[in-house]
Design an enzyme around this catalytic site. Sequence first.
Site, PDB file in Angstrom:
ATOM      1  N   SER A 188       3.991   1.225   5.333  1.00 41.67           N
ATOM      2  CA  SER A 188       3.710  -0.139   4.885  1.00 41.67           C
ATOM      3  C   SER A 188       4.811  -1.122   5.316  1.00 41.67           C
ATOM      4  CB  SER A 188       3.528  -0.181   3.367  1.00 41.67           C
ATOM      5  OG  SER A 188       4.692   0.271   2.708  1.00 41.67           O
ATOM      6  N   HIS A 189       5.940  -0.626   5.819  1.00 42.23           N
ATOM      7  CA  HIS A 189       6.996  -1.540   6.289  1.00 42.23           C
ATOM      8  C   HIS A 189       7.342  -1.317   7.756  1.00 42.23           C
ATOM      9  CE1 HIS A 189       7.044  -2.107   2.016  1.00 42.23           C
ATOM     10  NE2 HIS A 189       7.481  -3.310   2.303  1.00 42.23           N
ATOM     11  N   ASP A 229       0.973  -0.941   0.314  1.00 44.83           N
ATOM     12  CA  ASP A 229       0.133   0.250   0.107  1.00 44.83           C
ATOM     13  C   ASP A 229      -1.266  -0.149  -0.348  1.00 44.83           C
ATOM     14  OD1 ASP A 229       2.160   1.932   0.828  1.00 44.83           O
ATOM     15  OD2 ASP A 229       2.801   2.371  -1.225  1.00 44.83           O
TER      16      ASP A 229
HETATM   17  P1  NDP Z   1       7.096   5.009  -3.703  1.00 44.57           P
HETATM   18  O1  NDP Z   1       6.494   4.939  -5.067  1.00 44.57           O
HETATM   19  O2  NDP Z   1       6.312   5.648  -2.625  1.00 44.57           O
HETATM   20  O3  NDP Z   1       8.486   5.770  -3.781  1.00 44.57           O
HETATM   21  C1  NDP Z   1       9.513   5.286  -4.637  1.00 44.57           C
HETATM   22  C2  NDP Z   1      10.698   6.221  -4.567  1.00 44.57           C
HETATM   23  O4  NDP Z   1      10.377   7.422  -5.262  1.00 44.57           O
HETATM   24  C3  NDP Z   1      11.075   6.639  -3.155  1.00 44.57           C
HETATM   25  O5  NDP Z   1      12.466   6.682  -3.059  1.00 44.57           O
HETATM   26  C4  NDP Z   1      10.449   8.041  -3.020  1.00 44.57           C
HETATM   27  O6  NDP Z   1      11.161   8.861  -2.107  1.00 44.57           O
HETATM   28  C5  NDP Z   1      10.580   8.557  -4.411  1.00 44.57           C
HETATM   29  N1  NDP Z   1       9.575   9.559  -4.759  1.00 44.57           N
HETATM   30  C6  NDP Z   1       8.242   9.504  -4.531  1.00 44.57           C
HETATM   31  N2  NDP Z   1       7.647  10.618  -5.006  1.00 44.57           N
HETATM   32  C7  NDP Z   1       8.624  11.387  -5.540  1.00 44.57           C
HETATM   33  C8  NDP Z   1       8.653  12.666  -6.167  1.00 44.57           C
HETATM   34  N3  NDP Z   1       7.566  13.367  -6.382  1.00 44.57           N
HETATM   35  N4  NDP Z   1       9.854  13.145  -6.591  1.00 44.57           N
HETATM   36  C9  NDP Z   1      10.998  12.442  -6.388  1.00 44.57           C
HETATM   37  N5  NDP Z   1      11.029  11.230  -5.793  1.00 44.57           N
HETATM   38  C10 NDP Z   1       9.857  10.713  -5.372  1.00 44.57           C
HETATM   39  O7  NDP Z   1       7.567   3.550  -3.208  1.00 44.57           O
HETATM   40  P2  NDP Z   1       6.926   2.127  -3.523  1.00 44.57           P
HETATM   41  O8  NDP Z   1       5.503   2.181  -3.159  1.00 44.57           O
HETATM   42  O9  NDP Z   1       7.282   1.702  -4.897  1.00 44.57           O
HETATM   43  O10 NDP Z   1       7.735   1.173  -2.510  1.00 44.57           O
HETATM   44  C11 NDP Z   1       7.542   1.327  -1.123  1.00 44.57           C
HETATM   45  C12 NDP Z   1       8.463   0.442  -0.331  1.00 44.57           C
HETATM   46  O11 NDP Z   1       8.087  -0.908  -0.420  1.00 44.57           O
HETATM   47  C13 NDP Z   1       9.949   0.478  -0.694  1.00 44.57           C
HETATM   48  O12 NDP Z   1      10.635   0.857   0.484  1.00 44.57           O
HETATM   49  C14 NDP Z   1      10.289  -0.970  -1.051  1.00 44.57           C
HETATM   50  O13 NDP Z   1      11.578  -1.405  -0.654  1.00 44.57           O
HETATM   51  C15 NDP Z   1       9.241  -1.714  -0.279  1.00 44.57           C
HETATM   52  N6  NDP Z   1       8.997  -3.045  -0.853  1.00 44.57           N
HETATM   53  C16 NDP Z   1       9.493  -4.159  -0.206  1.00 44.57           C
HETATM   54  C17 NDP Z   1       9.255  -5.422  -0.726  1.00 44.57           C
HETATM   55  C18 NDP Z   1       9.816  -6.648  -0.085  1.00 44.57           C
HETATM   56  O14 NDP Z   1       9.529  -7.745  -0.540  1.00 44.57           O
HETATM   57  N7  NDP Z   1      10.611  -6.574   0.943  1.00 44.57           N
HETATM   58  C19 NDP Z   1       8.451  -5.624  -1.927  1.00 44.57           C
HETATM   59  C20 NDP Z   1       8.048  -4.383  -2.548  1.00 44.57           C
HETATM   60  C21 NDP Z   1       8.287  -3.147  -2.007  1.00 44.57           C
HETATM   61  P3  NDP Z   1      10.494   9.211  -0.645  1.00 44.57           P
HETATM   62  O15 NDP Z   1      10.573   7.935   0.134  1.00 44.57           O
HETATM   63  O16 NDP Z   1      11.331  10.301  -0.123  1.00 44.57           O
HETATM   64  O17 NDP Z   1       9.072   9.612  -0.908  1.00 44.57           O
END
Ligand code: NDP
Length: 333
Positions: free
Chosen positions: A47-48, A188
Amino acid sequence: MADTTDITVAEIHDLAYKALLANGCNEQNALSIATTVSTAERDGSESHGMFRIPGYVSALRSGKVNGQANPTAETVTPAVIRMQGDGGFTPLAIERGVPLLAEAASTFGIALMPIVNTYHFAALWPETEKLAEHGLVGLAFTVAKPKVAPTGATKALFGTNPISVAWPRPGKTPWVFDMATSARALGDIQIAARDGHEIPPGTGLDSEGNPTTDPNMIAEGGVLLPFGGHKGSAIATMVELLAAGLISEQFSFEAAQNDNNDGGPARGGELLMAMSPEVIAGDDWEAHCETFFTRLSGLEGVRLPGQRRHDNRGDTGPRKVNNELLDQIRALL
Ligand code: NDP
């Protein structure tokens, strides 16, 4: 399943670079953004990655964002260094700012970097991981236009307001999480809508304020909910205060008021913070923290956040990119 094409990370970088260069970025900005986009694809942060290129280009074409931006650092105090983004996208400000922040935090134990007058369209883990590579704890916060309803409301006030924290583990990949404070990131939701997937209950409301699992209803006039109910709502509020109030940048609602809705990011700030365990805890911090990580990762069923991305990073093969998106980006050249 959407049709995809296999494309290498180097080809992704090249395509992103050319699309940005052809639409008003100078070489330094185009390279910095292309690196942000291609590392996102490399790590499986779809998504990024390439998904953001049409939005970057829209914001350049509308004249909102300065593709020639020359971000500069201002020393507010020795431990507070402000990056002035010059109206550009954030990656170049981050690229130039992180080494300065790392040096200040390594000297004083803690340092802050407000990044202002920029347009943020990326994940936060690249900057917190970079700080961890310097042996520092890295934290990052940013806001976006309102899409998340505070708990109890059906109208949006918060952006998806992400937070990232990285903890250094010398000789190993850092512990790093990066999450939107909404139940799901907006990107997403947009990808689920494009690919025709439902999203889990509790993610958002439709335009009438009713719960929905249809990503289209959330994307078009609906709202996302904060993660974790009132607790996530309070944390999203904290992000507004840190990444807007504390650094004198726009709150999410102000970003929306002042944006031209060209499909690119609205103007907004980012707060970076770095702390040195070496300075604060002393020499044995690393061995001490490893005892904790060993216990944590030794529990059955636990995986460390960041692990999925770091595993993806180890795969040197091509990435799958949506065909329609590829056509759309090639048409921008
Ligand atoms: P996720 O919910 O996919 O993941 C959040 C965090 O939880 C990640 O570090 C992920 O690690 C970890 N995680 C996921 N599943 C598990 C698990 N089962 N056990 C342990 N850790 C876990 O992310 P979001 O959808 O909330 O966010 C996605 C991205 O969007 C982020 O990078 C965020 O910076 C970006 N974003 C940017 C914005 C902007 O304005 N610039 C606005 C909003 C979001 P892993 O990556 O290893 O799965």
